[in-house]
Write a protein that holds these residues in place. Structure first.
Motif, short mmCIF file in Angstrom:
data_model
loop_
_atom_site.label_atom_id
_atom_site.label_comp_id
_atom_site.label_asym_id
_atom_site.label_seq_id
_atom_site.Cartn_x
_atom_site.Cartn_y
_atom_site.Cartn_z
N GLN A 196 3.73 6.02 -3.47
CA GLN A 196 4.58 7.02 -2.84
C GLN A 196 6.07 6.68 -2.93
OE1 GLN A 196 1.91 5.65 -0.71
NE2 GLN A 196 0.64 7.18 -1.69
N ILE A 197 6.40 5.41 -3.11
CA ILE A 197 7.79 4.97 -3.03
C ILE A 197 8.37 4.50 -4.36
CG2 ILE A 197 9.35 3.28 -1.99
CD1 ILE A 197 7.60 3.33 0.49
N HIS A 253 0.80 -1.23 0.00
CA HIS A 253 0.00 0.00 0.00
C HIS A 253 0.83 1.28 0.00
CE1 HIS A 253 -3.24 -2.79 0.70
NE2 HIS A 253 -2.68 -3.19 1.82
N THR A 254 2.10 1.18 -0.38
CA THR A 254 2.94 2.39 -0.45
C THR A 254 3.55 2.58 -1.83
OG1 THR A 254 4.91 1.21 0.31
CG2 THR A 254 3.55 2.25 2.00
#
Length: 149
Positions: free
Chosen positions: A100-101, A96-97
């Protein structure tokens, strides 16, 4: 870290039988920096990732490399990277990142989606006879499209 893409970009297309038909193979133009494969679903599986590691990743790296993988099970299995374990450190992006990453999501795909939307809008506004979903776009006569960014 240098800001350059290393090796070939892996693209997996969806094909009904999980393999390219003879007409597709004959007509499809594949750039040198693309590793094109297919599956029934159009999604990666462990076999595709393992083949990419052997055919693309391994020849492209010569010294220590950090490989960021999605938390999806078909990529995070450490056994897939045995061929490059001495020169490649594999890190898994937490679930779930990704948005962003993951570098491609943050820096490339976001801009690519914006560009695709502008291109689609321009084609619709000018009523140009272009299908942006056609795999064979390089084989047809192209109409120059000018964008105001």
């Amino acid at each position: 870290m240098s800001g350059e893409i290393v090796g070939k970009l892996l693209i997996t297309l969806q094909e009904r039988d999980g393999k390219f038909g003879p007409n597709v193979i004959k007509k499809l133009k594949i750039p040198e920096n693309v590793y094109l494969t297919c599956s029934k679903s159009g999604k990666l599986d462990k076999k595709i990732v393992e083949t990419w590691v052997v055919n693309c990743l391994k020849p492209a790296i010569t010294s220590n490399v950090l490989l960021l993988c999605d938390s999806w099970g078909g990529q995070k299995d450490q056994n897939l990277y045995l061929e490059v374990e001495n020169i490649c450190q594999v890190q898994v992006i937490p679930p779930h990142t990704t948005g962003q990453i993951q570098p491609l999501d943050v820096y490339f795909f976001r801009q690519a989606k914006i560009f695709k939307k502008k291109m689609k809008d321009r084609i619709l506004i000018d009523q140009l006879p272009i299908s942006i979903h056609d795999r064979q776009i390089g084989t047809r006569r192209m109409i120059p499209v000018h964008f105001a960014m």
